[in-house]
Scaffold this active site. Structure first.
Site, PDB file in Angstrom:
ATOM      1  N   TYR A 128      26.661  31.906  30.052  1.00  0.00           N
ATOM      2  CA  TYR A 128      26.892  30.476  29.460  1.00  0.00           C
ATOM      3  C   TYR A 128      28.191  29.983  30.073  1.00  0.00           C
ATOM      4  O   TYR A 128      29.273  30.716  30.273  1.00  0.00           O
ATOM      5  CB  TYR A 128      26.959  30.384  28.094  1.00  0.00           C
ATOM      6  CG  TYR A 128      26.826  29.154  27.497  1.00  0.00           C
ATOM      7  CD1 TYR A 128      25.456  28.810  27.140  1.00  0.00           C
ATOM      8  CD2 TYR A 128      27.808  28.495  27.144  1.00  0.00           C
ATOM      9  CE1 TYR A 128      25.156  27.556  26.516  1.00  0.00           C
ATOM     10  CE2 TYR A 128      27.627  27.221  26.480  1.00  0.00           C
ATOM     11  CZ  TYR A 128      26.269  26.745  26.270  1.00  0.00           C
ATOM     12  OH  TYR A 128      25.937  25.363  25.769  1.00  0.00           O
TER      13      TYR A 128
ATOM     14  N   GLU B  77      31.068  25.053  22.240  1.00  0.00           N
ATOM     15  CA  GLU B  77      29.953  25.450  22.750  1.00  0.00           C
ATOM     16  C   GLU B  77      29.959  27.113  22.872  1.00  0.00           C
ATOM     17  O   GLU B  77      29.061  27.619  22.826  1.00  0.00           O
ATOM     18  CB  GLU B  77      29.855  25.031  24.343  1.00  0.00           C
ATOM     19  CG  GLU B  77      29.354  23.415  24.321  1.00  0.00           C
ATOM     20  CD  GLU B  77      29.223  23.201  25.772  1.00  0.00           C
ATOM     21  OE1 GLU B  77      28.095  23.678  26.382  1.00  0.00           O
ATOM     22  OE2 GLU B  77      29.678  22.471  26.240  1.00  0.00           O
TER      23      GLU B  77
ATOM     24  N   LYS C  63      18.083  25.525  38.881  1.00  0.00           N
ATOM     25  CA  LYS C  63      18.608  25.321  37.572  1.00  0.00           C
ATOM     26  C   LYS C  63      17.798  25.077  36.431  1.00  0.00           C
ATOM     27  O   LYS C  63      16.775  24.091  36.437  1.00  0.00           O
ATOM     28  CB  LYS C  63      19.651  24.446  37.639  1.00  0.00           C
ATOM     29  CG  LYS C  63      20.314  24.225  35.955  1.00  0.00           C
ATOM     30  CD  LYS C  63      21.002  25.594  35.619  1.00  0.00           C
ATOM     31  CE  LYS C  63      21.261  25.159  34.142  1.00  0.00           C
ATOM     32  NZ  LYS C  63      21.750  26.477  33.561  1.00  0.00           N
TER      33      LYS C  63
END
Length: 508
Positions: free
Chosen positions: A343, A377, A438
């Site tokens: 991430y 996040e 992506k």
């Protein structure tokens, strides 16, 4: 005896004060055991509740001498470098920070590469520090003679005080008067007696860009990522990586396998969409023990209250990104694990911006790096709902400094997004993975379309869906973070119906 695989503490609720008083009852979404701390120092007392894995004592999360006390939630990744500037070799991250603060004062936090939030009590002052990325959120409420600090805003919900004075440069927390979030890469220095506070920056995203030869850039990215991954692996343990089959997570998996000689991986999908085939390709290539978890879409959306409760974010797009991860961590089960993820690579490499015009691409990178703070996040609470600890090598301080600073032509090259990362990993991953376009985790799991469809099924017109998502997330935040409701007591369907009725009525 096996090495401790998890940080000594995942989070805390702490009070530094000049007078007496009791610490309020701790409220955490983080699952774990609670241990109390009571450090009496000249001029102040530091009390705290640490939340930690039941498997390990939180000894390394706290340290004190006669005139200084330190608490840390999380971990440091450059311990050996830090010890090299000290005359001693302190054991444990809290003791290491104590010795560094004694030598450098608040500037010690400019030396740290880690995933942490920390409180330091010394000399009538309280230092409140967030790591360079703010990846372990830290919330504070300051009143005359006392500072309350917590790694989850909900822990301060019953203690927020509008009398608390404002903190320059810190964001107010919605719905909690007097509560602020410590900025990423910053230390807030509170003088308890004087009732004043100042903020010092300890890190900022680089603004200058580096021009490098292709081969030099590729080698630098590979080396930096391998160092970051290795620093996050416990010796003697098999690393676990969340694997989507995209270049970001696959790169972490490949580096982890090279560092540890073994690998476990896990992928998550729904009944409408998954990336299992792409993840299996990488897992088979690396010889990883691989697991696939399918979460029905209805169950996924029912976990929206948990995602908001954990992330404490009001941004509906961020909640969409994080929802499949929350579902995965809660479904993982088993003993507490250290989990590595891919991430965050998109932010410094502009992976979500399908843009060939280089000025625009670098503008996107600069904007995203200037606005990531406070979105939460990467908060560890997302996985700590299930008792697990996550860490994100692409947001290692050294990796981030390198990736952000690379000129845009290395990020978008030969018509391919994140070119320099793909080139850096080309020799350790299948060609199909290196060339795969992506796809965000929210896209691969169908989260975005499912959330939109849920609102449309309740009568929200397509042009009002985004506004409705914002209202749903805000209402869930008010119920769980501000109002103290447990997510299990909150119905996603009821909140969505209520919002849909309001939106439709306003649009009529």
């Amino acid at each position: 005896m096996a090495a401790q695989d998890l940080p000594a503490a995942f989070g805390f609720l702490a009070s530094a004060r000049t007078g007496g008083g009791r610490l309020p009852e701790a409220v955490f979404a983080t699952r774990g055991s609670l241990t109390g701390v009571d450090a009496r120092l000249p001029g102040q007392t530091l009390t705290a509740t640490l939340v930690h894995s039941p498997e390990f004592p939180p000894d390394a999360a706290q340290a004190r001498d006669t005139d200084i006390a330190v608490l840390i939630a999380g971990e440091l990744y450059n311990r050996e470098e830090l010890r090299s500037v000290l005359d001693s070799e302190p054991d444990g991250d809290a003791r290491l920070i104590l010795e560094l603060v004694r030598r450098y004062g608040p500037h010690a936090f400019r030396l740290l590469n880690g995933r942490f939030a920390a409180v330091v009590s010394t000399g009538g002052h309280a230092l409140l520090a967030a790591d360079h990325a703010g990846s372990v959120p830290l919330y504070v409420c300051v009143a005359p003679g006392e500072v309350l600090a917590a790694t989850e805003a909900k822990a301060l919900a019953g203690q927020s005080d509008p009398r608390g004075f404002p903190l320059a440069g810190a964001r107010r927390v919605h719905g909690l008067p007097g509560v602020y979030q410590v900025p990423a890469g910053a230390v807030i220095d509170v003088d308890l007696a004087a009732g004043t506070a100042g903020t010092e920056r300890t890190w900022a995203p680089p603004l200058a860009r580096r021009i490098m030869e292709e081969s030099e850039a590729v080698a630098a990215v590979r080396a930096a990522l391998e160092r970051a991954v290795t620093a996050r692996i416990t010796p003697g343990r098999t690393p676990l990586v969340v694997l989507s089959g995209g270049i970001d997570s696959s790169g972490v998996a490949a580096c982890a396998h090279r560092a540890a000689g073994a690998l476990e991986s896990v992928s998550m999908g729904t009944d409408t969409s998954d990336e299992f085939a792409q993840a299996r390709l990488v897992a088979d290539h690396l010889g990883a023990g691989h697991r696939e978890i399918t979460v029905p879409t209805a169950d996924l959306l029912a976990q929206l209250p948990y995602a908001v409760w954990a992330a404490e974010s009001l941004d509906p797009h961020i909640i969409e990104y994080l929802l499949p991860l929350v579902a995965l961590y809660r479904a993982l089960g088993g003993p507490a694990r250290r989990i590595l993820t891919g991430y965050g690579a998109d932010i410094p490499l502009a992976g979500m911006h399908r843009e060939d015009r280089l000025p625009n691409l670098d503008t996107a990178v600069a904007y995203d790096m200037a606005t990531f703070d406070g979105l939460n996040e990467m908060t560890p609470v997302l996985s700590a709902l299930g008792g697990h600890w996550t860490t994100h090598p692409y947001w290692d301080r050294e990796v981030l400094d390198l990736l952000v600073s690379l000129e845009a032509g290395l990020k978008r090259r030969y018509g391919r997004d994140k070119w320099v990362l793909r080139a850096a990993l080309a020799d350790v991953l299948p060609e199909a993975t290196v060339k795969r376009p992506k796809l965000g985790v929210h896209e691969g799991s169908g989260t975005t379309s499912s959330f939109s469809l849920l609102l449309q099924e309740q009568g929200v017109a397509e042009q009002h869906v985004e506004a409705a998502k914002t209202q749903v997330v805000r209402e869930l935040f008010d119920l769980t973070v501000v109002g103290g409701r447990r997510p299990a007591e909150v119905s996603t369907d009821e909140v969505v119906r209520s919002v849909a009725e309001r939106v439709s009525k306003d649009a009529a």
